[in-house]
Every structure is written in structure tokens, then in C-alpha cells.
Design an enzyme around this catalytic site. Structure first.
Site, mmCIF file in Angstrom:
data_model
loop_
_atom_site.group_PDB
_atom_site.id
_atom_site.type_symbol
_atom_site.label_atom_id
_atom_site.label_comp_id
_atom_site.label_asym_id
_atom_site.label_seq_id
_atom_site.Cartn_x
_atom_site.Cartn_y
_atom_site.Cartn_z
ATOM 1 N N THR A 120 0.833 -1.211 0.000
ATOM 2 C CA THR A 120 0.000 0.000 0.000
ATOM 3 C C THR A 120 0.867 1.259 0.000
ATOM 4 O O THR A 120 0.362 2.348 -0.247
ATOM 5 C CB THR A 120 -0.953 0.007 1.212
ATOM 6 O OG1 THR A 120 -0.263 -0.562 2.314
ATOM 7 C CG2 THR A 120 -2.201 -0.788 0.937
ATOM 8 N N SER A 167 0.747 -1.136 13.139
ATOM 9 C CA SER A 167 0.723 -0.238 11.977
ATOM 10 C C SER A 167 0.284 1.157 12.391
ATOM 11 O O SER A 167 -0.549 1.320 13.273
ATOM 12 C CB SER A 167 -0.268 -0.792 10.944
ATOM 13 O OG SER A 167 -0.524 0.155 9.944
HETATM 14 P P1 B16 Z 1 -3.337 6.110 7.067
HETATM 15 P P2 B16 Z 1 2.501 1.307 8.440
HETATM 16 C C1 B16 Z 1 1.721 3.772 7.702
HETATM 17 O O1 B16 Z 1 1.494 2.398 7.790
HETATM 18 C C2 B16 Z 1 2.303 4.172 6.359
HETATM 19 O O2 B16 Z 1 3.595 3.595 6.191
HETATM 20 C C3 B16 Z 1 2.432 5.674 6.282
HETATM 21 O O3 B16 Z 1 2.937 6.049 5.018
HETATM 22 C C4 B16 Z 1 1.040 6.293 6.505
HETATM 23 O O4 B16 Z 1 1.127 7.720 6.514
HETATM 24 C C5 B16 Z 1 0.478 5.804 7.852
HETATM 25 O O5 B16 Z 1 0.435 4.388 7.847
HETATM 26 C C6 B16 Z 1 -0.910 6.334 8.104
HETATM 27 O O6 B16 Z 1 -1.803 5.733 7.188
HETATM 28 O O7 B16 Z 1 -3.419 7.411 6.321
HETATM 29 O O8 B16 Z 1 -3.911 4.942 6.310
HETATM 30 O O9 B16 Z 1 -3.891 6.228 8.473
HETATM 31 O O10 B16 Z 1 3.684 1.268 7.520
HETATM 32 O O11 B16 Z 1 2.799 1.768 9.842
HETATM 33 O O12 B16 Z 1 1.675 0.037 8.386
#
Ligand code: B16
Ligand code: MG
Length: 231
Positions: free
Chosen positions: A18, A116
Site C-alpha cells: 500500500t 501499523s
Molecule cells: P493512514 P505502516 C503507515 O502504515 C504508512 O507507512 C504511512 O505512510 C502512513 O502515513 C500511515 O500508515 C498512516 O496511514 O493514512 O492509512 O492512516 O507502515 O505503519 O503500516
């Protein structure tokens, strides 16, 4: 060194690509705001929260003095574009080798958790049909501090009931490696060695290394994994 009892997985860039969708959506926002946004700029956004990612983008574009309301509006717009990609995902989008590796760990009695930064993690897990592969899930909806803060990793260990020193983290982002180290965990970097220098072991991806060999490298904290992939 304590034995290894749990594996903690980052999501974007480790289990699913993603990271590419984030980049495309941020790039579209930059275009709309009238400036260029490169993959190099995007590297700094990996692993950090949505609002911190927006701040990085605005800094690149020299967009200062936007109101908090305007920033929320821009982040929401980017998220809608990002979700258009997510809705198209199927279980086939799990990164090669990731499911096999997680299933192998679970058969060996090693507990698994997701750590995440993403608030979209529940949709992604559902689209990939892998929610049941995790004994614990901690995502952007349940933490107050983004990586490189160790909070998401410490909460994952707490939910598993396992000491952080007995956890190994799989991460693709510098901020994530840093957060995991600050949590007192050991790290397998998924990606490039020059970017993930602080990880104990770096592999270019799960298919580069047989689950049994990767697990032995982790257990021995050996350097044998360094010979795999491009590292
Ligand atoms: P969202 P991870 C992170 O996921 C992404 O690496 C980062 O690029 C993104 O800004 C963050 O999640 C927030 O994502 O906008 O979907 O809340 O790598 O920690 O799984
Ligand atoms: Mg990531």
C-alpha cells in the site's frame, strides 16, 4: 539474549504494498496544489501518521500558514483517493511470501501481532482476508503517538502478553525501525540496507529467504540473512 516468542509486523510495505498507493495519492494532492512530489520525498512519509505525512508534503511544496481546518480537508481528500485503491485490493495483493512466513511462525508456536500507523488497517486486513493471522492488532486508531515513538510496538507486546525483548519486528520504514528499537525489540528490515541501517537483519522481501532459514537467523541473531536478496 532472551528467546524470540513473538513476531510484530508492520503493514504498509511489509505485508502489502500500500506504500505505492499512499505515494500515488499524495502525489495527486501535490499536483493539485501545484508542485512536484518525488519518491525520495515520499520515503520520509513511510511509517509516520497521516497528518505528519501531510506536513512533510506541505514542507516540500513550501505551503506554509494553512489553517488546521484546511489541513484536515487536504488529508481527508488524500485519504479518499487512497481508499479508492484499497477497495480494489483482493487477497492476491498480499506481498509474496508474507502469508507463508506468518503461517510458518504460527505453526511453530510464535505469536503474531500487527503494529501499523495506519487508520485504514482494518479495511486492508479485511480486503486481504488475513485478520485471523494476528493474535493482536494495534493500528493508527489505537495509538496517540506515531512512529518513531515506540507506543504502537509496546501496545502490541502488551496485548500479546510478551516482553518487548522477546519480540522481533518486521519493518520497511526508518521511523518504524527506530520506534521498534526504542521499544527494546529486535528488527528485521524489509527493504534496502542503506535505508534500514539500524535493523539487525535486512532482507529485500520474504521470498528472498526460506521461512526456516530466516527464523534460524533471527533465533541465532546470526548475520546469515545478510547474504540473501540484494543486501
Ligand atoms: P493512514 P505502516 C503507515 O502504515 C504508512 O507507512 C504511512 O505512510 C502512513 O502515513 C500511515 O500508515 C498512516 O496511514 O493514512 O492509512 O492512516 O507502515 O505503519 O503500516
Ligand atoms: Mg511500513
Amino acid at each position: 539474549m532472551k528467546p524470540f516468542k513473538a513476531a510484530v509486523f508492520d503493514l504498509d510495505g511489509v505485508v502489502v504494498d500500500t506504500a505505492r498507493f499512499h505515494f500515488l495519492a499524495w502525489q495527486r494532492l501535490a499536483q493539485e496544489l501545484g508542485f512536484e512530489f518525488t519518491e525520495k520525498d515520499n520515503e520520509r512519509q513511510k511509517g509516520v501518521s497521516r497528518m505528519e505525512s501531510l506536513e512533510i508534503l506541505l514542507e516540500v511544496g513550501g505551503c506554509t500558514n494553512l489553517s488546521p481546518e484546511k489541513k484536515e480537508e487536504l488529508a481527508a481528500k488524500k485519504n479518499e483517493w487512497y481508499k479508492e485503491y484499497l477497495y480494489e485490493m483482493t487477497p492476491a495483493d498480499i506481498l509474496p511470501g508474507a502469508r507463508d512466513f506468518m503461517e510458518y511462525l504460527r505453526r511453530r508456536g510464535i505469536r503474531t501481532a500487527l503494529a501499523s500507523a495506519s487508520k485504514n488497517a482494518p479495511i486492508i486486513l479485511e480486503k486481504l482476508d488475513i485478520t485471523e493471522l494476528f493474535d493482536a492488532v494495534v493500528d493508527g486508531n489505537s495509538v496517540s503517538k506515531a512512529k518513531p515513538d515506540p507506543e504502537v510496538f509496546l501496545k502490541a507486546a502488551e496485548k500479546l502478553g510478551i516482553d518487548p525483548s522477546e519480540c522481533f519486528v518486521f519493518e520497511d520504514a526508518q521511523a518504524g525501525v527506530e520506534g521498534a528499537k526504542r521499544a527494546g525489540m529486535r528488527v528485521v528490515g524489509i527493504g534496502k540496507r542503506d535505508i534500514l541501517q539500524k535493523a539487525e537483519i535486512v532482507v529485500s522481501g520474504f521470498p528472498e529467504i526460506e521461512p526456516v532459514i530466516l527464523l534460524s537467523c533471527i533465533e541465532l541473531k546470526d548475520t546469515c540473512a545478510m547474504e540473501y536478496g540484494h543486501v
